[in-house]
Design an enzyme around this catalytic site. Structure first.
Site, PDB file in Angstrom:
ATOM      1  CB  THR A 144      -0.955  -0.011   1.224  1.00 49.37           C
ATOM      2  OG1 THR A 144      -1.540   1.269   1.368  1.00 49.37           O
ATOM      3  CG2 THR A 144      -0.240  -0.333   2.515  1.00 49.37           C
ATOM      4  CB  SER A 179      -3.682   1.772  10.512  1.00 49.06           C
ATOM      5  OG  SER A 179      -3.421   0.968   9.377  1.00 49.06           O
ATOM      6  CE1 TYR A 181      -4.081  -3.557   4.790  1.00 51.35           C
ATOM      7  CE2 TYR A 181      -3.883  -1.165   4.725  1.00 51.35           C
ATOM      8  CZ  TYR A 181      -3.916  -2.385   4.079  1.00 51.35           C
ATOM      9  OH  TYR A 181      -3.758  -2.424   2.719  1.00 51.35           O
ATOM     10  CG  HIS A 182      -1.741   1.722   6.308  1.00 51.06           C
ATOM     11  ND1 HIS A 182      -2.907   2.115   6.916  1.00 51.06           N
ATOM     12  CD2 HIS A 182      -1.934   1.940   4.988  1.00 51.06           C
ATOM     13  CE1 HIS A 182      -3.769   2.550   6.005  1.00 51.06           C
ATOM     14  NE2 HIS A 182      -3.205   2.450   4.821  1.00 51.06           N
ATOM     15  CE  LYS A 185      -1.722  -5.014   2.701  1.00 48.88           C
ATOM     16  NZ  LYS A 185      -1.952  -5.958   1.605  1.00 48.88           N
TER      17      LYS A 185
HETATM   18  N1  USQ Z   1     -11.411   9.456   5.197  1.00 45.09           N
HETATM   19  C1  USQ Z   1     -12.267  10.504   5.441  1.00 45.09           C
HETATM   20  N2  USQ Z   1     -13.600  10.238   5.526  1.00 45.09           N
HETATM   21  C2  USQ Z   1     -14.111   8.977   5.406  1.00 45.09           C
HETATM   22  C3  USQ Z   1     -13.229   7.924   5.144  1.00 45.09           C
HETATM   23  C4  USQ Z   1     -11.889   8.198   5.053  1.00 45.09           C
HETATM   24  O1  USQ Z   1     -11.839  11.651   5.558  1.00 45.09           O
HETATM   25  O2  USQ Z   1     -15.335   8.814   5.521  1.00 45.09           O
HETATM   26  C5  USQ Z   1      -9.967   9.731   5.064  1.00 45.09           C
HETATM   27  C6  USQ Z   1      -9.101   8.987   6.078  1.00 45.09           C
HETATM   28  O3  USQ Z   1      -9.002   9.694   7.302  1.00 45.09           O
HETATM   29  C7  USQ Z   1      -7.789   8.885   5.334  1.00 45.09           C
HETATM   30  C8  USQ Z   1      -8.196   8.823   3.867  1.00 45.09           C
HETATM   31  O4  USQ Z   1      -9.548   9.255   3.806  1.00 45.09           O
HETATM   32  O5  USQ Z   1      -7.029  10.035   5.526  1.00 45.09           O
HETATM   33  C9  USQ Z   1      -8.121   7.445   3.271  1.00 45.09           C
HETATM   34  O6  USQ Z   1      -8.884   6.570   4.073  1.00 45.09           O
HETATM   35  P1  USQ Z   1      -9.587   5.291   3.421  1.00 45.09           P
HETATM   36  O7  USQ Z   1     -10.466   4.678   4.458  1.00 45.09           O
HETATM   37  O8  USQ Z   1     -10.179   5.611   2.106  1.00 45.09           O
HETATM   38  O9  USQ Z   1      -8.310   4.374   3.086  1.00 45.09           O
HETATM   39  P2  USQ Z   1      -7.237   3.688   4.018  1.00 45.09           P
HETATM   40  O10 USQ Z   1      -7.728   3.471   5.400  1.00 45.09           O
HETATM   41  O11 USQ Z   1      -5.951   4.444   3.875  1.00 45.09           O
HETATM   42  O12 USQ Z   1      -7.075   2.260   3.352  1.00 45.09           O
HETATM   43  C10 USQ Z   1      -7.495   1.985   1.998  1.00 45.09           C
HETATM   44  C11 USQ Z   1      -7.689   0.492   1.860  1.00 45.09           C
HETATM   45  C12 USQ Z   1      -6.361  -0.226   2.072  1.00 45.09           C
HETATM   46  C13 USQ Z   1      -5.342   0.358   1.109  1.00 45.09           C
HETATM   47  C14 USQ Z   1      -5.217   1.867   1.296  1.00 45.09           C
HETATM   48  C15 USQ Z   1      -4.304   2.534   0.279  1.00 45.09           C
HETATM   49  O13 USQ Z   1      -8.661   0.027   2.797  1.00 45.09           O
HETATM   50  O14 USQ Z   1      -6.542  -1.620   1.865  1.00 45.09           O
HETATM   51  O15 USQ Z   1      -4.093  -0.246   1.344  1.00 45.09           O
HETATM   52  O16 USQ Z   1      -6.520   2.463   1.106  1.00 45.09           O
HETATM   53  S1  USQ Z   1      -3.518   3.962   0.960  1.00 45.09           S
HETATM   54  O17 USQ Z   1      -4.516   4.828   1.565  1.00 45.09           O
HETATM   55  O18 USQ Z   1      -2.787   4.594  -0.107  1.00 45.09           O
HETATM   56  O19 USQ Z   1      -2.630   3.466   2.016  1.00 45.09           O
END
Ligand code: USQ
Length: 384
Positions: A144, A179, A181-182, A185
């Site tokens: 990720t 997190s 999770y992260h 990875k």
């Molecule tokens: N966020 C909001 N509002 C929401 C949901 C999320 O502001 O209702 C924000 C979070 O705080 C965060 C960002 O959006 O700053 C991304 O959150 P997310 O829930 O879309 O994604 P994340 O938890 O980072 O994880 C997802 C996938 C994971 C993948 C990752 C890629 O669940 O499997 O590895 O995206 S990355 O984000 O580039 O690490």
């Protein structure tokens, strides 16, 4: 090519299987249905109904006269992954069979432990199965972009040149995840890098951004849909925002909403993974690919969903900044590089507004299910 997809029942695994079968590859798949069970555990479900694996397999046989050769099991169980590699002798293994939710990993110790165990042990077991049985197979592992965190400098693809006290070296770019999770990875990446160094395994470590979307070009009818999660644990930002707009709930940027991430459509994710498979690394190479289309702030995405929903559907979505349940920077520099996939032939498929129209259309079709899932959409899982 003979390809084994670990996690073939998932959001990405299933459309990847469709694409690879279309392209004439011999496709094997494994899954323990962990995601189906764990999404139910938090009181949720895929917004778009999906077929059982048995129905999926039968459907593919009819459409292509070729299907996924499916094995049910957990890849963090070493004897299962050894048996798969022994029986199938794949040219490539795509490892998508990990616990993929950051909020899920942060619920409590039990969930952090499941995440660490499933993720780290599955990759470690795959590494050993490759070393012991098929050392020349290509391991394509889904990591990720979140492994890197949000440093105040550009993010390269895995490695960078450093000069320190007069000496130079090329080193892994520091990882700084946000997190359990992260971090799991990150640990996978370290283990893969080490396995490559000691045993010369061929590895592609994909640093993927946040994926959005309901469809790929291969998904033609309802029995081919992949899962689409919108709850606060399993749903990701843009997919959730579309469901919130349709469900009459506020769109929820967490905190200031200046968090910036790399995003890509499901179509592009499948295209990139296919390119990574069809253009494997050199034998004995450890290759890192940063996989995303563009980066956006959460505020930009919230505004764009509101705009498209108003223009195309006449809807009026509210944006409500809620207290951030996570511990993360809400305003920061962000400039990751993603050049290697583009050099290998990836060109992004569409544009965000067009993709949003498609997602919103699909979500509208299941409006009644959005209503049923409303109670699990607003954020509850706290990092603090
Ligand atoms: N966020 C909001 N509002 C929401 C949901 C999320 O502001 O209702 C924000 C979070 O705080 C965060 C960002 O959006 O700053 C991304 O959150 P997310 O829930 O879309 O994604 P994340 O938890 O980072 O994880 C997802 C996938 C994971 C993948 C990752 C890629 O669940 O499997 O590895 O995206 S990355 O984000 O580039 O690490």
């Amino acid at each position: 090519m003979r390809v084994l997809i670990l996690g073939v029942d998932g959001y990405i695994g299933w459309p990847l299987a469709l694409r690879l079968i279309q392209r004439g590859h011999e496709v094997y798949g494994a899954d323990s249905f962990f995601t189906r069970r764990r999404v139910r555990e938090v009181g949720s479900d895929s917004l778009i109904p999906i077929k059982s694996m048995q129905e999926r397999i039968e459907h593919l046989k009819k459409r292509f006269s070729s299907t996924v050769n499916f094995f049910r099991g957990d890849v963090s169980n070493a004897s299962f992954i050894y048996r798969l590699v022994e029986e199938i002798r794949p040219d490539a293994v795509v490892h998508l069979a990990e616990q993929r939710s950051a909020p899920y990993s942060m619920i409590d110790l039990k969930h952090a432990t499941v995440t660490m165990e499933k993720n780290i042990i599955s990759t470690l077991s795959l590494i050993y199965a490759a070393k012991d049985i098929r050392p020349d197979m290509h391991i394509l592992k889904l990591g990720t972009m979140g492994e890197y965190g949000t440093p105040n400098v550009e993010i390269p693809e895995g490695f960078f040149e450093v000069e320190y006290r007069g000496r130079k070296d090329v080193l892994p770019f520091p990882r700084n995840a946000s997190s359990w999770y992260h971090w799991s990875k990150v640990h996978d990446s370290n283990n893969l890098m080490f396995a490559n160094r000691v045993w010369g395994l061929s590895v592609t470590d994909v640093m993927q951004g946040v994926v959005y979307g309901t469809r790929t070009a291969d998904i033609q009818d309802r029995s081919e849909f992949t899962r689409f999660d919108i709850d606060e644990v399993w749903g990701t930002a843009l997919n959730r925002f579309c469901a919130q707009a349709v469900g009459g709930l506020p769109i929820t940027p967490y905190g200031k909403g200046g968090q910036t991430r790399g995003f890509l459509s499901l179509e592009d994710s499948i295209t990139c993974l296919t390119i990574g498979l069809e253009k494997p690394p050199e034998r004995g190479e450890y290759r890192v690919l940063n996989q995303f289309d563009q980066y956006y702030s959460i505020n930009e995405l919230a505004l764009t969903v509101r705009e498209v929903y108003a223009k195309e559907f006449g809807g009026n979505a509210e944006i409500m900044h809620v207290d951030n349940p996570r511990v993360e920077k809400e305003e920061h520099f962000y400039k990751p590089v993603s050049e290697k996939l583009r050099k290998m032939g990836y060109s992004p498929s569409g544009d965000l507004k067009h993709d949003l129209k498609t997602i919103l259309t699909d979500v509208e079709r299941y409006r009644q299910r959005v209503d049923k899932l409303k109670k699990v959409i607003m954020p509850r899982t706290q990092w603090k």
